[in-house]
Scaffold this motif. Sequence first.
Motif, PDB file in Angstrom:
ATOM      1  N   ASP B 223       0.801  -1.217   0.000  1.00 29.65           N
ATOM      2  CA  ASP B 223       0.000   0.000   0.000  1.00 29.65           C
ATOM      3  C   ASP B 223       0.839   1.274   0.000  1.00 29.65           C
ATOM      4  OD1 ASP B 223      -2.411  -1.217  -0.150  1.00 29.65           O
ATOM      5  OD2 ASP B 223      -2.800  -1.245   1.991  1.00 29.65           O
ATOM      6  N   TYR B 224       1.990   1.235   0.682  1.00 28.39           N
ATOM      7  CA  TYR B 224       2.743   2.490   0.743  1.00 28.39           C
ATOM      8  C   TYR B 224       3.327   2.879  -0.600  1.00 28.39           C
ATOM      9  CZ  TYR B 224       6.430  -0.909   1.873  1.00 28.39           C
ATOM     10  OH  TYR B 224       7.267  -1.991   1.869  1.00 28.39           O
ATOM     11  N   ARG B 226       1.593   2.406  -3.462  1.00 24.67           N
ATOM     12  CA  ARG B 226       0.434   3.050  -4.087  1.00 24.67           C
ATOM     13  C   ARG B 226       0.255   4.464  -3.525  1.00 24.67           C
ATOM     14  NH1 ARG B 226      -4.482   0.389  -6.300  1.00 24.67           N
ATOM     15  NH2 ARG B 226      -3.996  -1.534  -5.233  1.00 24.67           N
ATOM     16  N   MET B 227       0.477   4.548  -2.220  1.00 21.42           N
ATOM     17  CA  MET B 227       0.375   5.841  -1.541  1.00 21.42           C
ATOM     18  C   MET B 227       1.403   6.825  -2.113  1.00 21.42           C
ATOM     19  SD  MET B 227      -1.469   6.952   0.897  1.00 21.42           S
ATOM     20  CE  MET B 227      -1.523   8.400   1.918  1.00 21.42           C
ATOM     21  N   ARG B 237      11.865   8.225  -7.231  1.00 22.84           N
ATOM     22  CA  ARG B 237      11.737   8.249  -5.778  1.00 22.84           C
ATOM     23  C   ARG B 237      10.890   7.074  -5.289  1.00 22.84           C
ATOM     24  NH1 ARG B 237      12.721  11.900  -1.252  1.00 22.84           N
ATOM     25  NH2 ARG B 237      14.494  12.453  -2.513  1.00 22.84           N
ATOM     26  N   ASP B 241      13.222   4.945  -3.096  1.00 19.20           N
ATOM     27  CA  ASP B 241      13.032   5.370  -1.717  1.00 19.20           C
ATOM     28  C   ASP B 241      11.899   4.625  -1.028  1.00 19.20           C
ATOM     29  OD1 ASP B 241      14.760   7.032  -0.572  1.00 19.20           O
ATOM     30  OD2 ASP B 241      13.388   8.732  -0.410  1.00 19.20           O
ATOM     31  N   TYR B 242      10.893   4.262  -1.785  1.00 19.22           N
ATOM     32  CA  TYR B 242       9.755   3.595  -1.164  1.00 19.22           C
ATOM     33  C   TYR B 242       9.804   2.081  -1.374  1.00 19.22           C
ATOM     34  CZ  TYR B 242       7.630   7.888   0.408  1.00 19.22           C
ATOM     35  OH  TYR B 242       7.392   9.052   1.091  1.00 19.22           O
ATOM     36  N   ARG B 245      14.039   0.407  -1.100  1.00 17.61           N
ATOM     37  CA  ARG B 245      14.521   0.606   0.272  1.00 17.61           C
ATOM     38  C   ARG B 245      13.946  -0.457   1.210  1.00 17.61           C
ATOM     39  NH1 ARG B 245      15.446   5.004   3.702  1.00 17.61           N
ATOM     40  NH2 ARG B 245      16.038   3.877   5.561  1.00 17.61           N
ATOM     41  N   ASN B 246      12.701  -0.832   0.991  1.00 16.10           N
ATOM     42  CA  ASN B 246      12.082  -1.875   1.813  1.00 16.10           C
ATOM     43  C   ASN B 246      12.404  -3.274   1.297  1.00 16.10           C
ATOM     44  OD1 ASN B 246      10.181  -0.769   3.995  1.00 16.10           O
ATOM     45  ND2 ASN B 246       9.809   0.569   2.255  1.00 16.10           N
ATOM     46  N   LEU B 319      19.186   0.846   8.266  1.00 17.67           N
ATOM     47  CA  LEU B 319      18.174   0.951   7.215  1.00 17.67           C
ATOM     48  C   LEU B 319      16.756   0.677   7.707  1.00 17.67           C
ATOM     49  CD1 LEU B 319      20.034  -0.711   4.222  1.00 17.67           C
ATOM     50  CD2 LEU B 319      19.462   1.686   4.513  1.00 17.67           C
ATOM     51  N   PRO B 321      14.219   1.090  10.828  1.00 20.19           N
ATOM     52  CA  PRO B 321      13.983   1.620  12.182  1.00 20.19           C
ATOM     53  C   PRO B 321      13.322   0.605  13.110  1.00 20.19           C
ATOM     54  CG  PRO B 321      12.451   2.575  10.592  1.00 20.19           C
ATOM     55  CD  PRO B 321      13.487   1.826   9.805  1.00 20.19           C
ATOM     56  N   ARG B 322      12.606  -0.361  12.546  1.00 23.64           N
ATOM     57  CA  ARG B 322      11.927  -1.323  13.406  1.00 23.64           C
ATOM     58  C   ARG B 322      12.909  -2.189  14.183  1.00 23.64           C
ATOM     59  NH1 ARG B 322       8.323  -3.174   8.545  1.00 23.64           N
ATOM     60  NH2 ARG B 322      10.315  -2.648   7.620  1.00 23.64           N
ATOM     61  N   ARG B 324      15.868  -1.287  15.112  1.00 28.90           N
ATOM     62  CA  ARG B 324      16.497  -0.437  16.111  1.00 28.90           C
ATOM     63  C   ARG B 324      15.698  -0.450  17.406  1.00 28.90           C
ATOM     64  NH1 ARG B 324      16.858   4.953  13.062  1.00 28.90           N
ATOM     65  NH2 ARG B 324      16.709   3.694  11.195  1.00 28.90           N
ATOM     66  N   ASP B 325      14.371  -0.418  17.260  1.00 34.56           N
ATOM     67  CA  ASP B 325      13.535  -0.354  18.452  1.00 34.56           C
ATOM     68  C   ASP B 325      13.321  -1.711  19.097  1.00 34.56           C
ATOM     69  OD1 ASP B 325      13.393   2.251  18.106  1.00 34.56           O
ATOM     70  OD2 ASP B 325      11.272   2.372  17.608  1.00 34.56           O
TER      71      ASP B 325
END
Lengths: 349, 327
Positions: B223-224, B226-227, B237, B241-242, B245-246, B319, B321-322, B324-325
Amino acid sequence: MQPASPSGRQQKSAPPLVRTQEDAPRQRTGTVLDVRDLSVEYVTEGGSVLAVDQVNFSLDSGEFVAVVGESGCGKSTMLFAVAQLLAPPARVTSGSVMFRGRNLVGLTDKSLIAIRWKDLSVVMQSAMNALNPVKSIGAQFKDAMRAHGVRSNAEIGDRSAEVLKMVGIDPVHLKSYPHQLSGGMRQRSMIAMALLFTPELVIMDEPTSALDVVAQRSLMVQIKELQEQFGFAVIFVTHDMSLVSHFSDRLMVMYAGQVAEVGATRQLFDSPRHPYTEGLMEAFPSIRGPKVPLTGIGGSPPNLAKRVGGCWFAPRCAKVLDRCATERPPLYQVEGTQVRCFRHDGNVA
Amino acid sequence: MRFVLRRLGFFLLTLWAALTLNFALPRLMPGNPAVAMIAKFKGGVSPQALHTLEVQFGVNTRHSVISQYFSYLKDVATGNFGTSLSEYPASVGHIIMQAIFWTLGLVGLTTVLAFIFGTLIGIVGAWRRGGVLDSVMPPVFVITSVVPYFWLGLVLILIFGVKLHWLPYINSYSYTDTPGFTLSFIWDVIQHAILPAFTLLITTIGTWILTMRNTMITTLADDYVRMARAKGLSSRRIMFDYAARNAILPNLTGFAMSLGFVLGGAILVEYVFNYQGVGFWLLAAVNNDDYPLMQALFLLITVAVLVAILLSDIATAILDPRTRDAG
Ligand SMILES: Nc1ncnc2c1ncn2[C@@H]1O[C@H](COP(=O)(O)OP(=O)(O)OP(=O)(O)O)[C@@H](O)[C@H]1O
Ligand SMILES: [Mg+2]
């Protein structure tokens, strides 16, 4: 003062890239969106699925239209077709989407960029997956603004904080990543992102369905307030009939990829004309009204890949006529509403 | 930060375990392993070499195990791995340093290049799904990735070396050349590297193309993405980037593993091209019962894998953030 017509908007020299609260609410009138005979097909190995079938509707400036219908009836597909966000295997097979007088169907992604987000933004069904997991909220806001020529970081920062405050989120969360926010906060930040440029039309696909009832209400009230303040038009998909009755100006009932009935919300609630609409009204409890047993609609929606026979609702219809089994009903114009049912054939204006 | 610290702790722990195992194994062997090994050389080894080996294996010495252990750790830290038996009197450390240089240069560089180019091709292929690139690349690279690389190496040697005489195919540089930072020597090294590098590149790039293409296709349906389109971002980009990157995140671990195995993984290519890297020496050490060299090489390969895993953990933390937490 904002000019009303699309040509007027183009003539205006150097429009502000970021519309701040000062120049809102904008004076907008006229038809924003006019969808004609829009059909969408998913082409799969097992044959094609006609998910949206000759949908017609239009939207005036500042209007709030709710779209309801059972799961799988093509609501999301229709919204994506309007916003030109379909990807294979889906494709628009016919029809037009006139946005401020310009047909969006067939435009390339490149030529759509100018319209996207500045004039037409989207809040997707699943806020969980609609935010990029590896970018902070602020970075995703920034991407949207930079894509439309906003270069100053201060301006981007100010506007991002402003829209986040508008939906009731502390701007410190611009630094947060999506996984650090609650489901409700994600949904709100999506709405905030959709309002970065105060577009003319915001398409919302069940923006409240992931929330609990109380949070749903407050978010809904907030959306409505923002809409009245900034005057953008909304297409709002939901399953919640009580939300519909309180917040929408017009209601569109979809069945099996088609418009079953569309008209003023009050009118549809007071005198539903399509048997399916009637069924929907009976399927949800009225909070203040007298207690009535919930009847709902028997049976299940048809398989969109195997369309046979006449009216698609006929197998489940309580008021079925003989011709329903063989003929397909067109949309009839009845006192300001449009309804796809042979029982209104005599009323053709 | 906590994530990286924890990973670092894990790294140190496994490193220590590997070092200790390396120390303990010869000491757990029955009898006098040093004498047993020397026996295979049928008297061709000097008493000095025997003594070195005995010190290394901890036999015939009056030092306690504890003090042996600490002097072993000190030796490892200072790169003192004893003397090679087959290349006597060259020190193991000296051989290894040279071997690392050639292997990192050849195998390391080609592994990185294969990952970068393979990933890029995979990204673009998935983006233009059904396009020319996407229809031609996958079948071609499915074939090249199942071709055994020593076989491809031999074919290339036959064509470009033996028949056409275009490129050298033995050793990492000409024996007639003097090693040094001269233009002619560097050019000589590059020429020698072309055939083995090409062999490795062709046989490894396919895997990267295919894995990246597949994860990219899954990600593009998210979805992101499409977003991102809805926001009116440029194709570049959205693609990098979207989506990419994932999509690259699950491939990082695989890349780290192959980087880790760089130091030991290309034995056959180094053997076929007589390229004097780590793999070449490992094979030589095994063939010649050169235990000090073998032991040091195995330790080196283990450490390389551990370092690579640590690096991939750090890269993932940067790369994603998930992670990291997740702490
Ligand atoms: N990728 C796809 N391939 C094939 N068919 C699809 C695909 N996506 C959706 N469909 C079909 O299109 C129809 C409409 O799906 P859509 O997601 O638009 O429904 P919806 O009304 O939004 O449902 P919900 O209320 O559950 O969100 C469904 O019947 C579904 O089977
Ligand atoms: Mg939907």
